[in-house]
Design a protein around this motif. Structure first.
Motif, short mmCIF file in Angstrom:
data_model
loop_
_atom_site.label_atom_id
_atom_site.label_comp_id
_atom_site.label_asym_id
_atom_site.label_seq_id
_atom_site.Cartn_x
_atom_site.Cartn_y
_atom_site.Cartn_z
N LYS A 15 -48.94 -1.97 7.78
CA LYS A 15 -47.63 -1.34 7.91
C LYS A 15 -47.29 -0.52 6.66
N ALA B 41 -37.96 3.03 8.23
CA ALA B 41 -36.96 1.96 8.09
C ALA B 41 -37.34 0.75 8.93
N THR B 42 -37.82 1.01 10.15
CA THR B 42 -38.25 -0.11 11.02
C THR B 42 -39.42 -0.86 10.42
N GLU C 41 -40.26 -1.03 7.25
CA GLU C 41 -39.83 -1.75 6.05
C GLU C 41 -39.14 -3.06 6.41
N LYS C 42 -38.34 -3.05 7.47
CA LYS C 42 -37.71 -4.29 7.92
C LYS C 42 -38.75 -5.29 8.39
N GLU C 43 -39.75 -4.80 9.13
CA GLU C 43 -40.82 -5.69 9.60
C GLU C 43 -41.60 -6.27 8.42
N ALA D 106 -40.47 -6.70 5.32
CA ALA D 106 -39.61 -7.68 4.64
C ALA D 106 -39.57 -9.00 5.38
N SER D 107 -39.55 -8.93 6.73
CA SER D 107 -39.54 -10.15 7.53
C SER D 107 -40.85 -10.92 7.37
N ASN E 55 -40.94 -12.51 3.84
CA ASN E 55 -40.07 -13.69 3.76
C ASN E 55 -40.69 -14.86 4.50
#
Length: 411
Positions: free
Chosen positions: A141, A196-197, A199-201, A203-204, A207
């Motif tokens: 990603k 943006a999508t 980056e959210k994936e 980060a998830s 975490n």
């Protein structure tokens, strides 16, 4: 003192190139030099091997550098970075990290720190197939994000030229740019939304990786101040003593060779075996050279240097160049004491003369002579001196006259 140094230098040179006081021919001298070079290379190879026998500080505390780097980092995602580092082991290696640390102990002196072994065990728990797959997904990603950002940069760079082409009325089919000006904003918005999508994936996934039980256990160890202090103190202590341990091991390697060469040399001189005496003398010199070099090397990095360094740092702060001043003063002083010791005790002519008179040997070269010879037939040295009391000839270097028994001054 200079006369003594010249005499010792002459004796050294004489022993190195003569057999029974006869000079070597050129072929023999070349052979001796080649043998010296070959042996010297092997001596340094052996010294290098034995110096690595004991575990180095980085081998005994293999987790220290990585742990220290983690603690000094100030980035927000340093926990993820060190977990990522733990997941980047070589998959072709059949041994895990803890086994690699333990394998270092084999055929070496010393032990790997138990805390570092625990550190490696926690990393091995992290390094499972599920976490490896998660890391690969994150990297894929991130590569997509890089590709999209590069595409955006290209569109922005080409926007001005596409706009000019449109104003000039150039047909779209003849454009040198991939995207027209009217579509540039649409593609940029779409790429930014995808970034943006992603980056959210990412980060998830990060975490989720940090929330794994094995990750929280490893991070808890990293944040344990007491355990890190133990590793740091052990590493610093190992670094302090390591040069001394190396010198001790290298001395263990050299001293038997020096003693054997010295014994053979003395035996050969006593028996008159000229060639054996010459070769053993060369071996003795060859074995002494690395020992002297290693001692001087130790003085620059060992316990003595660290002791002086600490004193200078405590008293004079940053004026560490004063350590060099101390060495410049101390080393000649120590050399003076050693020379005096050898002159008065080990190589004292009076002490040597006692044994050489009893064995009918020359006072200078120790070769066998007849009892009444005034001059040595080997080196030409005069054996007698006139007694200051009875004026008869008596032996040099002996404390009393052999005729009248009065005390003599050594000459």
């Amino acid at each position: 003192m200079f006369a003594t140094i010249r005499r010792l230098w002459h004796q050294f040179f004489n022993r190195s190139r003569t057999i029974n006081n006869e000079p070597l021919n050129r072929v023999s001298l070349i052979v001796i030099i080649l043998i010296d070079i070959f042996i010297l290379i092997n001596v340094f190879t052996g010294l290098n091997d034995i110096s690595q026998w004991h575990l180095s500080p980085s081998q005994a505390y293999p987790c220290y550098a990585e742990w220290q780097n983690y603690r000094t980092k100030t980035t927000k995602n340093k926990e993820y970075e060190i977990i990522k580092l733990s997941l980047q082991d070589d998959n072709n290696n059949q041994l895990n990290r803890q086994q690699l640390y333990q394998q270092t102990e084999s055929a070496h002196l010393g032990k790997v720190s138990p805390i570092c072994l625990q550190y490696a065990a926690d990393q091995d728990k992290l390094n499972n197939s599920q976490n490896q797959q998660t890391l690969k997904t994150i990297e894929q990603k991130q590569n997509k994000i890089i590709t999209l950002k590069q595409a955006n940069d290209n569109i922005r760079a080409q926007y001005d030229s596409t706009l000019l082409e449109k104003i000039a009325g150039q047909p779209p089919g003849q454009s040198i740019n991939q995207i027209g000006a009217e579509k540039a904003k649409q593609v940029l918005d779409q790429n930014n939304a995808n970034i943006a999508t992603l980056e959210k994936e990412i980060a998830s996934l990060q975490n989720g990786l940090l929330g794994k039980p094995e990750s929280t256990s490893f991070i808890a160890l990293l944040q344990n101040e007491g355990e890190f202090v133990k590793v740091k103190q052990g590493y610093q202590q190992a670094s302090f003593w390591y040069p001394s341990i190396q010198l001790a091991l290298q001395s263990m390697f050299l001293l038997p060779l020096i003693l054997i060469a010295l014994f053979v040399h003395r035996f050969a001189r006593a028996k008159g075996y000229g060639l054996i005496s010459l070769m053993s003398w060369h071996l003795l010199v060859i074995f002494m050279i690395p020992l002297v070099l290693k001692i001087f090397e130790f003085l620059q990095v060992g316990v003595i240097f660290q002791f002086l360094f600490n004193i200078i740092s405590a008293v004079f702060g940053s004026l560490l160049f004063l350590v060099s001043y101390l060495y410049i003063l101390l080393v000649p002083l120590i050399g003076f004491v050693i020379i005096k010791f050898f002159q008065k005790v080990i190589l004292n002519p009076q002490v040597q003369a006692v044994n050489r008179v009893q064995q009918s040997r020359c006072f200078n070269c120790a070769k066998k002579i007849r009892q009444n010879d005034a001059f040595c037939p080997h080196c030409g040295y005069y054996q007698y001196v006139e007694c200051q009391h009875c004026h008869e000839l008596t032996y040099k270097h002996l404390p009393y006259c052999k005729h009248c028994g009065n005390s003599q001054e050594t000459s």
